[in-house]
Design a protein around this motif. Structure first.
Motif, PDB file in Angstrom:
ATOM      1  N   PRO A  10       0.047  99.932 -52.601  1.00 33.54           N
ATOM      2  CA  PRO A  10       0.870  98.831 -52.279  1.00 33.54           C
ATOM      3  C   PRO A  10       0.041  97.433 -52.490  1.00 33.54           C
ATOM      4  N   ASP A  17       1.340  91.582 -46.118  1.00 34.25           N
ATOM      5  CA  ASP A  17       2.809  90.730 -45.858  1.00 34.25           C
ATOM      6  C   ASP A  17       3.631  91.356 -46.855  1.00 34.25           C
ATOM      7  N   ALA A  18       5.070  91.647 -46.183  1.00 33.96           N
ATOM      8  CA  ALA A  18       5.915  92.177 -47.257  1.00 33.96           C
ATOM      9  C   ALA A  18       7.291  91.405 -47.055  1.00 33.96           C
ATOM     10  N   LYS A  19       6.892  90.168 -46.396  1.00 36.02           N
ATOM     11  CA  LYS A  19       7.917  89.216 -46.189  1.00 36.02           C
ATOM     12  C   LYS A  19       9.042  89.836 -45.273  1.00 36.02           C
ATOM     13  N   GLN A  65       8.142  91.848 -42.324  1.00 40.48           N
ATOM     14  CA  GLN A  65       7.879  93.192 -42.353  1.00 40.48           C
ATOM     15  C   GLN A  65       6.418  93.151 -43.025  1.00 40.48           C
ATOM     16  N   PHE A 106       3.498  95.836 -45.504  1.00 39.76           N
ATOM     17  CA  PHE A 106       3.321  97.061 -46.104  1.00 39.76           C
ATOM     18  C   PHE A 106       1.881  97.664 -45.129  1.00 39.76           C
ATOM     19  N   VAL A 133       6.840 100.415 -45.611  1.00 40.00           N
ATOM     20  CA  VAL A 133       7.330  99.315 -45.095  1.00 40.00           C
ATOM     21  C   VAL A 133       7.677  99.507 -43.636  1.00 40.00           C
ATOM     22  N   TYR A 148       5.012 100.634 -55.570  1.00 38.78           N
ATOM     23  CA  TYR A 148       5.417  99.272 -54.921  1.00 38.78           C
ATOM     24  C   TYR A 148       5.942  99.471 -53.462  1.00 38.78           C
ATOM     25  N   ARG A 202       8.660  99.382 -52.153  1.00 37.09           N
ATOM     26  CA  ARG A 202      10.092  98.730 -52.328  1.00 37.09           C
ATOM     27  C   ARG A 202      10.025  97.964 -53.477  1.00 37.09           C
ATOM     28  N   GLU A 224      11.517  91.704 -55.096  1.00 36.45           N
ATOM     29  CA  GLU A 224      12.520  90.930 -54.497  1.00 36.45           C
ATOM     30  C   GLU A 224      13.446  90.619 -55.661  1.00 36.45           C
TER      31      GLU A 224
END
Length: 240
Positions: free
Chosen positions: A69, A118-120, A123, A125, A148, A220, A222, A225
Motif C-alpha cells: 500500500p 498515513d491513511a487519514k 488511521q 496503513f 488499515v 490499495y 481500501r 477516498e
C-alpha cells in the motif's frame, strides 16, 4: 542475473533503479518528487538510465515494482507503466510489497518493526514484522498482514521493543507519547527506495514469483477516498 528496472512510487518521493549482475548494487538509481506533475518524469528517467548503461528497451528482462500500500496516484502510475512495458516488450513483472521494502530500512539491531503510513481519518496503513539478530541476523518475517489500523492498536499488540518506520509517523505521534519500548526510527529510513525494490524483486524472481500483467492491480487495502465518496453517493441515490 537478468537486466532489470525497479520502480518505487508508493511514497512522497519516487525512485528508479537499474540492476544487472548484482541486484544488491544498482548500476544507477535516481529519485524524483511524488505527484501527477512529476509522473511524466518516470519514463524519461528509465530511458536515460538504461541508455547510459548501453541498454535498448528490449534489453530489460525484468521489471520490479513497489505494489503498495501507499500513494494511490503513485501506485497507479507504476502499474500502468508495468502493464504497458509488458505488452510492448514482453518484460516479466514482479510486484514487491511496499511494506516489505520499507522494513528493510530498519536498524541492524531491530527485532520487531511496524510500518506506519498515513491513511487519514486517524488511521494508518501498516504491517508487522519480526526477525532474530543473534547469533546471526535473519530475514524479516511478516507477522501481521498489510491492513488499515490505528497506531495505538498496533503498538498495543506489538512485541517489544518495536521500531516504527514510515512517512506516517509525524501524523500519529500522539499515539507514541509516553509509551515504553517504542522506537521511532530516523527520518532517513521512512522512505522506500528503488534499490531495495530491485534486491527484493530479484529474490522473488528467482523463486518464480512473477505477476500476470493482465490481472496486475495495486494493493490499495481500501478504496481511494474519491471512489468511496462516489460509491456512497450512488448508494444514496439508489436508496432515494
Amino acid at each position: 542475473m537478468p537486466r532489470a528496472v525497479a520502480i518505487e512510487t508508493s511514497g512522497r518521493v519516487g525512485s528508479i533503479a537499474i540492476v544487472d549482475r548484482d541486484p544488491s548494487t544498482p548500476i544507477a538509481e535516481e529519485a524524483f518528487p511524488h505527484g501527477l506533475a512529476h509522473a511524466a518524469q518516470v519514463v524519461p528517467i528509465i530511458d536515460r538510465l538504461t541508455r547510459a548503461a548501453g541498454w535498448s528497451p528490449r534489453d530489460v528482462e525484468h521489471l520490479y515494482i513497489s505494489i503498495g500500500p501507499g500513494s494511490f496516484t503513485g501506485l497507479r502510475i507504476a502499474v500502468t507503466l508495468a502493464k504497458t512495458m509488458a505488452l510492448a516488450t514482453g518484460v516479466k513483472i514482479v510486484a514487491v510489497p511496499s511494506v516489505r521494502v520499507l522494513v528493510e530500512n530498519a536498524p541492524d539491531d531491530a527485532t520487531n518493526a511496524a510500518i506506519v503510513l498515513d491513511a487519514k481519518r486517524g488511521q494508518i496503513f501498516t504491517a508487522s514484522f519480526t526477525r532474530s539478530v543473534y547469533p546471526a541476523r535473519s530475514d524479516w518475517v511478516q507477522t501481521a498482514p498489510a491492513r488499515v489500523d490505528t497506531l495505538s492498536s498496533v503498538i498495543a499488540n506489538a512485541p517489544k521493543p518495536v521500531h516504527l518506520i514510515g512517512e506516517g509517523i509525524p501524523y500519529h505521534q500522539e499515539a507514541v507519547s509516553g509509551v515504553a519500548d517504542v522506537i521511532l526510527t530516523d527520518e532517513s529510513s521512512w522512505r522506500a527506495r528503488a534499490g531495495v525494490v530491485a534486491r527484493l524483486g530479484a529474490q522473488m524472481a528467482a523463486r518464480g514469483e512473477f505477476s500476470d500483467p493482465w490481472t496486475l492491480t495495486p494493493v490499495y487495502i481500501r478504496l481511494p477516498e474519491a471512489e468511496e465518496k462516489w460509491r456512497l453517493n450512488q448508494a444514496r441515490r439508489q436508496g432515494s
